[in-house]
Design an enzyme around this catalytic site. Sequence first.
Site, mmCIF file in Angstrom:
data_model
loop_
_atom_site.group_PDB
_atom_site.id
_atom_site.type_symbol
_atom_site.label_atom_id
_atom_site.label_comp_id
_atom_site.label_asym_id
_atom_site.label_seq_id
_atom_site.Cartn_x
_atom_site.Cartn_y
_atom_site.Cartn_z
ATOM 1 N N ASP A 79 12.861 -8.427 21.074
ATOM 2 C CA ASP A 79 11.873 -9.497 21.260
ATOM 3 C C ASP A 79 12.434 -10.577 22.190
ATOM 4 O OD1 ASP A 79 10.331 -8.101 19.455
ATOM 5 O OD2 ASP A 79 10.497 -9.585 17.834
ATOM 6 N N GLY B 140 10.072 -5.457 16.552
ATOM 7 C CA GLY B 140 9.288 -4.220 16.513
ATOM 8 C C GLY B 140 8.745 -4.079 15.098
ATOM 9 N N ASN C 186 11.145 -4.118 11.854
ATOM 10 C CA ASN C 186 10.998 -5.291 10.971
ATOM 11 C C ASN C 186 10.663 -4.852 9.545
ATOM 12 O OD1 ASN C 186 11.313 -6.910 13.218
ATOM 13 N ND2 ASN C 186 9.131 -7.351 13.462
ATOM 14 N N ASN D 23 -5.171 -7.004 8.795
ATOM 15 C CA ASN D 23 -5.550 -8.416 8.748
ATOM 16 C C ASN D 23 -7.070 -8.485 8.928
ATOM 17 O OD1 ASN D 23 -6.080 -8.222 11.504
ATOM 18 N ND2 ASN D 23 -4.151 -9.200 12.108
ATOM 19 N N LEU E 24 -4.322 -12.591 4.999
ATOM 20 C CA LEU E 24 -5.057 -13.744 5.536
ATOM 21 C C LEU E 24 -4.115 -14.857 5.976
ATOM 22 C CD1 LEU E 24 -7.655 -13.839 2.588
ATOM 23 C CD2 LEU E 24 -8.051 -12.892 4.867
ATOM 24 N N ASP F 132 5.084 -8.303 8.752
ATOM 25 C CA ASP F 132 6.029 -7.197 8.536
ATOM 26 C C ASP F 132 6.850 -7.437 7.261
ATOM 27 O OD1 ASP F 132 5.128 -6.085 10.905
ATOM 28 O OD2 ASP F 132 6.597 -7.192 12.091
#
Length: 295
Positions: free
Chosen positions: A16, A42, A46, A184, A209, A241
Amino acid sequence: MQPSFDVCVVGSANLDLVATAERLPGPGETVMGSAYAEFAGGKGLNQAVAASRAGARTAFAGAVGGDDAARQLIAVMDADSIDRSALVELSDAPTGRALIGVSSSGENSIIVVPGANGRLKPNDVRAAAGSGRVLLVQREVPAAVVREALGAAKRAGALTILNPAPASRVDEDTLALCDIVIPNEHEVQLLGGVSTLLDFGVSSVVITLGSRGAMLCRPGQSVLAIPAFSVEAIDTTGAGDAFCGAFAATMSRGVDIVEALRFASAAGALATTVRGAVPSLPHREAIEALLTNAE
Ligand code: RIB
């Protein structure tokens, strides 16, 4: 045959590249940043680290390239005692990269360049996918790999969990192989809504959420709200994650799903209090301490 692991995670591993700015830029806009850092990440890696830190014997199946980034990610797997016998190392591919912007309120935007993750093949994950009590998979590796992992895990009698992130449509055959789906709010719409998922035979849909907690939807039962934990969020990267990995670890111990979701919710909250993906993933003791303090 007894599974060798509590949790097997099939998915991506990325380096990252994270820039922090007061606010995220809009299309065509440039904003000045205040900090830059590189972290292991990733969604797959993770979630594997989160499961391991939550106390599960964890295996990871994925792909990295033949570069320095791969060596950094492998060092993370080893430091967190993650079995990597099913890790594919492709000397002619770059390791996946995620370009991440984080705002002062902790929100992020992410572009993933898959590199080696995109070259993972169904055959690479078949054996590992059935080696855990629980299989956890996301959508940052090819769709055929996701389907194969779920199918192999089902045949081996594992509990199968899909976190359909990043958001995209998922074919019906794949959904029919899932015991639990954790989308989500946006992802659940793309999957056709909760009733569609339950119609495919998914036994539990957990909608995350963010700071509002999560919702558990099961056939023939009323929706159950899982409250969020109140924390000072500085970076939400990896919080989903942390939730999925901690949830999978807890489910592998045969814990009731509602209790597993409370544990996962605490893990997700803690992950927002530290910068970076892998560095922010909490250990079991910290999660239990938050749960105890909240009682
Ligand atoms: O979920 C967060 C992750 O998404 C980051 O670590 C990044 O690598 C992307 O995969």
